[in-house]
Design a protein around this motif. Structure first.
Motif, PDB file in Angstrom:
ATOM      1  N   THR A   9     -20.018  -3.535  -5.470  1.00  0.00           N
ATOM      2  CA  THR A   9     -19.233  -4.667  -5.963  1.00  0.00           C
ATOM      3  C   THR A   9     -18.100  -4.976  -4.989  1.00  0.00           C
ATOM      4  OG1 THR A   9     -19.683  -4.007  -8.247  1.00  0.00           O
ATOM      5  CG2 THR A   9     -17.868  -5.535  -7.887  1.00  0.00           C
ATOM      6  N   PRO A  10     -18.055  -6.183  -4.446  1.00  0.00           N
ATOM      7  CA  PRO A  10     -16.973  -6.545  -3.516  1.00  0.00           C
ATOM      8  C   PRO A  10     -15.659  -6.729  -4.256  1.00  0.00           C
ATOM      9  CG  PRO A  10     -18.334  -8.445  -3.963  1.00  0.00           C
ATOM     10  CD  PRO A  10     -19.008  -7.299  -4.649  1.00  0.00           C
ATOM     11  N   LEU A  11     -14.556  -6.463  -3.582  1.00  0.00           N
ATOM     12  CA  LEU A  11     -13.236  -6.616  -4.169  1.00  0.00           C
ATOM     13  C   LEU A  11     -12.572  -7.887  -3.654  1.00  0.00           C
ATOM     14  CD1 LEU A  11     -11.835  -2.967  -3.866  1.00  0.00           C
ATOM     15  CD2 LEU A  11     -13.043  -4.002  -5.789  1.00  0.00           C
ATOM     16  N   THR A  12     -11.776  -8.508  -4.505  1.00  0.00           N
ATOM     17  CA  THR A  12     -10.979  -9.644  -4.058  1.00  0.00           C
ATOM     18  C   THR A  12      -9.857  -9.108  -3.166  1.00  0.00           C
ATOM     19  OG1 THR A  12      -9.448  -9.512  -5.933  1.00  0.00           O
ATOM     20  CG2 THR A  12     -11.444 -10.835  -6.230  1.00  0.00           C
ATOM     21  N   THR A  13      -9.172 -10.010  -2.492  1.00  0.00           N
ATOM     22  CA  THR A  13      -8.061  -9.598  -1.623  1.00  0.00           C
ATOM     23  C   THR A  13      -6.999  -8.849  -2.413  1.00  0.00           C
ATOM     24  OG1 THR A  13      -8.453 -11.522  -0.211  1.00  0.00           O
ATOM     25  CG2 THR A  13      -6.320 -10.420   0.000  1.00  0.00           C
ATOM     26  N   ASP A  14      -6.689  -9.329  -3.603  1.00  0.00           N
ATOM     27  CA  ASP A  14      -5.672  -8.673  -4.440  1.00  0.00           C
ATOM     28  C   ASP A  14      -6.145  -7.305  -4.924  1.00  0.00           C
ATOM     29  OD1 ASP A  14      -4.008 -10.830  -4.125  1.00  0.00           O
ATOM     30  OD2 ASP A  14      -4.528 -11.765  -6.043  1.00  0.00           O
ATOM     31  N   GLU A  15      -7.415  -7.220  -5.312  1.00  0.00           N
ATOM     32  CA  GLU A  15      -7.952  -5.944  -5.786  1.00  0.00           C
ATOM     33  C   GLU A  15      -7.957  -4.900  -4.672  1.00  0.00           C
ATOM     34  OE1 GLU A  15     -11.099  -7.467  -9.234  1.00  0.00           O
ATOM     35  OE2 GLU A  15     -11.741  -7.316  -7.141  1.00  0.00           O
ATOM     36  N   LEU A  16      -8.302  -5.330  -3.464  1.00  0.00           N
ATOM     37  CA  LEU A  16      -8.315  -4.412  -2.329  1.00  0.00           C
ATOM     38  C   LEU A  16      -6.902  -3.937  -1.991  1.00  0.00           C
ATOM     39  CD1 LEU A  16     -10.185  -3.076  -0.285  1.00  0.00           C
ATOM     40  CD2 LEU A  16      -9.850  -5.032   1.225  1.00  0.00           C
ATOM     41  N   ALA A  17      -5.936  -4.850  -2.056  1.00  0.00           N
ATOM     42  CA  ALA A  17      -4.540  -4.486  -1.783  1.00  0.00           C
ATOM     43  C   ALA A  17      -4.024  -3.504  -2.829  1.00  0.00           C
ATOM     44  CB  ALA A  17      -3.682  -5.745  -1.765  1.00  0.00           C
ATOM     45  N   MET A  18      -4.405  -3.706  -4.089  1.00  0.00           N
ATOM     46  CA  MET A  18      -3.975  -2.808  -5.159  1.00  0.00           C
ATOM     47  C   MET A  18      -4.592  -1.421  -4.989  1.00  0.00           C
ATOM     48  SD  MET A  18      -4.339  -3.345  -9.293  1.00  0.00           S
ATOM     49  CE  MET A  18      -3.440  -4.900  -9.167  1.00  0.00           C
ATOM     50  N   LEU A  19      -5.881  -1.386  -4.614  1.00  0.00           N
ATOM     51  CA  LEU A  19      -6.550  -0.105  -4.394  1.00  0.00           C
ATOM     52  C   LEU A  19      -5.889   0.647  -3.247  1.00  0.00           C
ATOM     53  CD1 LEU A  19      -8.899   1.861  -4.953  1.00  0.00           C
ATOM     54  CD2 LEU A  19     -10.270   0.525  -3.339  1.00  0.00           C
ATOM     55  N   GLU A  20      -5.581  -0.061  -2.174  1.00  0.00           N
ATOM     56  CA  GLU A  20      -4.936   0.557  -1.019  1.00  0.00           C
ATOM     57  C   GLU A  20      -3.568   1.121  -1.403  1.00  0.00           C
ATOM     58  OE1 GLU A  20      -3.168  -1.197   3.075  1.00  0.00           O
ATOM     59  OE2 GLU A  20      -5.353  -1.341   2.877  1.00  0.00           O
ATOM     60  N   ALA A  21      -2.802   0.363  -2.179  1.00  0.00           N
ATOM     61  CA  ALA A  21      -1.477   0.817  -2.607  1.00  0.00           C
ATOM     62  C   ALA A  21      -1.580   2.065  -3.483  1.00  0.00           C
ATOM     63  CB  ALA A  21      -0.755  -0.298  -3.354  1.00  0.00           C
ATOM     64  N   ASN A  22      -2.569   2.098  -4.373  1.00  0.00           N
ATOM     65  CA  ASN A  22      -2.756   3.249  -5.258  1.00  0.00           C
ATOM     66  C   ASN A  22      -3.129   4.505  -4.478  1.00  0.00           C
ATOM     67  OD1 ASN A  22      -2.169   1.812  -7.565  1.00  0.00           O
ATOM     68  ND2 ASN A  22      -4.309   1.316  -8.024  1.00  0.00           N
ATOM     69  N   ILE A  23      -4.017   4.344  -3.492  1.00  0.00           N
ATOM     70  CA  ILE A  23      -4.436   5.502  -2.695  1.00  0.00           C
ATOM     71  C   ILE A  23      -3.285   6.003  -1.829  1.00  0.00           C
ATOM     72  CG2 ILE A  23      -5.940   6.219  -0.790  1.00  0.00           C
ATOM     73  CD1 ILE A  23      -8.133   4.515  -1.986  1.00  0.00           C
ATOM     74  N   LEU A  24      -2.496   5.097  -1.299  1.00  0.00           N
ATOM     75  CA  LEU A  24      -1.351   5.498  -0.472  1.00  0.00           C
ATOM     76  C   LEU A  24      -0.303   6.250  -1.289  1.00  0.00           C
ATOM     77  CD1 LEU A  24      -0.855   2.331   1.781  1.00  0.00           C
ATOM     78  CD2 LEU A  24      -1.567   4.609   2.519  1.00  0.00           C
ATOM     79  N   SER A  25      -0.151   5.872  -2.548  1.00  0.00           N
ATOM     80  CA  SER A  25       0.881   6.511  -3.371  1.00  0.00           C
ATOM     81  C   SER A  25       0.383   7.737  -4.126  1.00  0.00           C
ATOM     82  CB  SER A  25       1.441   5.501  -4.374  1.00  0.00           C
ATOM     83  OG  SER A  25       0.424   5.068  -5.269  1.00  0.00           O
ATOM     84  N   GLN A  26      -0.921   7.748  -4.495  1.00  0.00           N
ATOM     85  CA  GLN A  26      -1.438   8.826  -5.342  1.00  0.00           C
ATOM     86  C   GLN A  26      -2.575   9.623  -4.710  1.00  0.00           C
ATOM     87  OE1 GLN A  26      -2.370   7.267  -9.249  1.00  0.00           O
ATOM     88  NE2 GLN A  26      -0.713   5.771  -9.147  1.00  0.00           N
ATOM     89  N   GLY A  27      -3.041   9.176  -3.557  1.00  0.00           N
ATOM     90  CA  GLY A  27      -4.185   9.838  -2.949  1.00  0.00           C
ATOM     91  C   GLY A  27      -5.490   9.298  -3.514  1.00  0.00           C
ATOM     92  N   CYS A  28      -6.595   9.754  -2.957  1.00  0.00           N
ATOM     93  CA  CYS A  28      -7.921   9.314  -3.414  1.00  0.00           C
ATOM     94  C   CYS A  28      -8.403  10.292  -4.487  1.00  0.00           C
ATOM     95  CB  CYS A  28      -8.897   9.276  -2.227  1.00  0.00           C
ATOM     96  SG  CYS A  28     -10.502   8.557  -2.628  1.00  0.00           S
ATOM     97  N   LYS A  29      -8.251   9.899  -5.743  1.00  0.00           N
ATOM     98  CA  LYS A  29      -8.535  10.807  -6.858  1.00  0.00           C
ATOM     99  C   LYS A  29     -10.024  10.944  -7.157  1.00  0.00           C
ATOM    100  CE  LYS A  29      -4.117  10.215  -9.242  1.00  0.00           C
ATOM    101  NZ  LYS A  29      -3.468   9.849 -10.529  1.00  0.00           N
ATOM    102  N   ASP A  30     -10.751   9.825  -7.140  1.00  0.00           N
ATOM    103  CA  ASP A  30     -12.173   9.858  -7.500  1.00  0.00           C
ATOM    104  C   ASP A  30     -13.030  10.233  -6.296  1.00  0.00           C
ATOM    105  OD1 ASP A  30     -11.623   9.015 -10.111  1.00  0.00           O
ATOM    106  OD2 ASP A  30     -11.570   6.917  -9.457  1.00  0.00           O
ATOM    107  N   PRO A  31     -13.984  11.155  -6.480  1.00  0.00           N
ATOM    108  CA  PRO A  31     -14.841  11.559  -5.351  1.00  0.00           C
ATOM    109  C   PRO A  31     -15.802  10.458  -4.934  1.00  0.00           C
ATOM    110  CG  PRO A  31     -15.622  12.556  -7.387  1.00  0.00           C
ATOM    111  CD  PRO A  31     -14.324  11.890  -7.718  1.00  0.00           C
TER     112      PRO A  31
END
Length: 280
Positions: A42-64
């Motif tokens: 499933t492709p992400l919108t620009t906003d969804e991709l930015a939100m995912l990047e922000a979450n990983i930068l702040s919390q790490g990559c939680k899901d394997p």
């Protein structure tokens, strides 16, 4: 005593030929991205991709990340029996983690072949709750087309399962919706991989019915359209070989039905109706 304990641990670890941790790290460096599988993500919108990047930068990559453990031959890479590790879920997370050197976990899955992987990826996407209506239609259409392809050219085999009805019952929609989904998925396949992602991410101003009509055209190959500008919507008065053929076949079916007097006429009508189905 604590010093002796830590010394013992270090000594025991040093004697191991290779830890599970080091093996996992080795696998993570060998991950393969198959372009053939990108359409099942499933492709992400620009906003969804930015939100995912922000979450990983702040919390790490939680899901394997899900990885298919196979061989290069089974994955269709070459004729080698060398072990291969193909990424099948988590492409966006993987890109972000690689960009910022962030660690991530993996889970290894095994499948008999590439087709089983595709089935898994489609089912996984259909299980997501945040799909847009277009994405849901696309993945339902992919599943319908694949299952219909296994059963034969037509939706219903004699004495077999009506696939559109089966999926309609499962997803609580009409059979016509499932068939339209199939045409939508076929229409998406006519675009280049980059354009497919834009359509499914909601970044393309194209009517869904336009894409469905494109999916019915057998004179257009997969990946034929490299830009949206090359796809002009025909006017109602504009004719095309496809529309002309469709009109001709409808007339033929109507003529046979009107003049049917024998069993041979009925058999011919059934045959012509089956042939007409691929245009509808």
């Amino acid at each position: 005593m604590a010093k002796d304990f830590m010394s013992g641990i270090k000594k025991a670890t040093a004697q191991l030929p290779g830890s599970a941790f080091s093996e996992v790290e080795k696998i993570k460096k060998q991950l393969i991205i198959l372009e053939e599988l990108r359409q099942f993500i499933t492709p992400l919108t620009t906003d969804e991709l930015a939100m995912l990047e922000a979450n990983i930068l702040s919390q790490g990559c939680k899901d394997p990340l899900a990885v298919w453990e196979t061989t290069r031959k089974v994955a269709g890479l070459d004729d080698s029996e060398e072990v291969a590790y193909v990424l099948i879920d988590g492409h966006n997370r993987y890109t972000i983690c690689e960009k910022y050197t962030i660690d991530f976990k993996i889970v290894l899955l095994k499948f008999d072949d590439l087709e089983k992987v595709k089935d898994y990826m489609i089912d996984f996407q259909l299980g997501r709750r945040n799909l847009s209506p277009e994405q849901l239609s696309f993945f339902r259409g992919l599943r319908y087309n694949r299952e219909k392809g296994r059963k034969g050219k037509y939706d219903r085999e004699e004495g077999g399962i009506d696939i559109s009805k089966q999926l309609a019952d499962e997803y609580k929609v009409s059979q016509r919706t499932i068939k339209n989904d199939g045409n939508f998925a076929k229409g998406i396949s006519k675009f280049s991989p980059e354009l497919r992602q834009q359509v499914l991410a909601g970044n393309a101003a194209l009517k869904k019915t336009t894409i469905q009509e494109l999916g019915k055209r057998e004179d257009v190959a997969e990946g034929a359209f490299q830009s949206f500008e090359s796809l002009s919507e025909p006017s109602k008065t504009e004719s095309s070989p496809f529309l002309e053929e469709l009109a001709q076949r409808k007339k033929e079916v109507a003529r046979i039905a009107t003049n049917m007097v024998s069993k041979s006429d009925y058999a011919l009508l059934v045959q012509k109706v089956k042939e007409l189905k691929k245009y509808l």
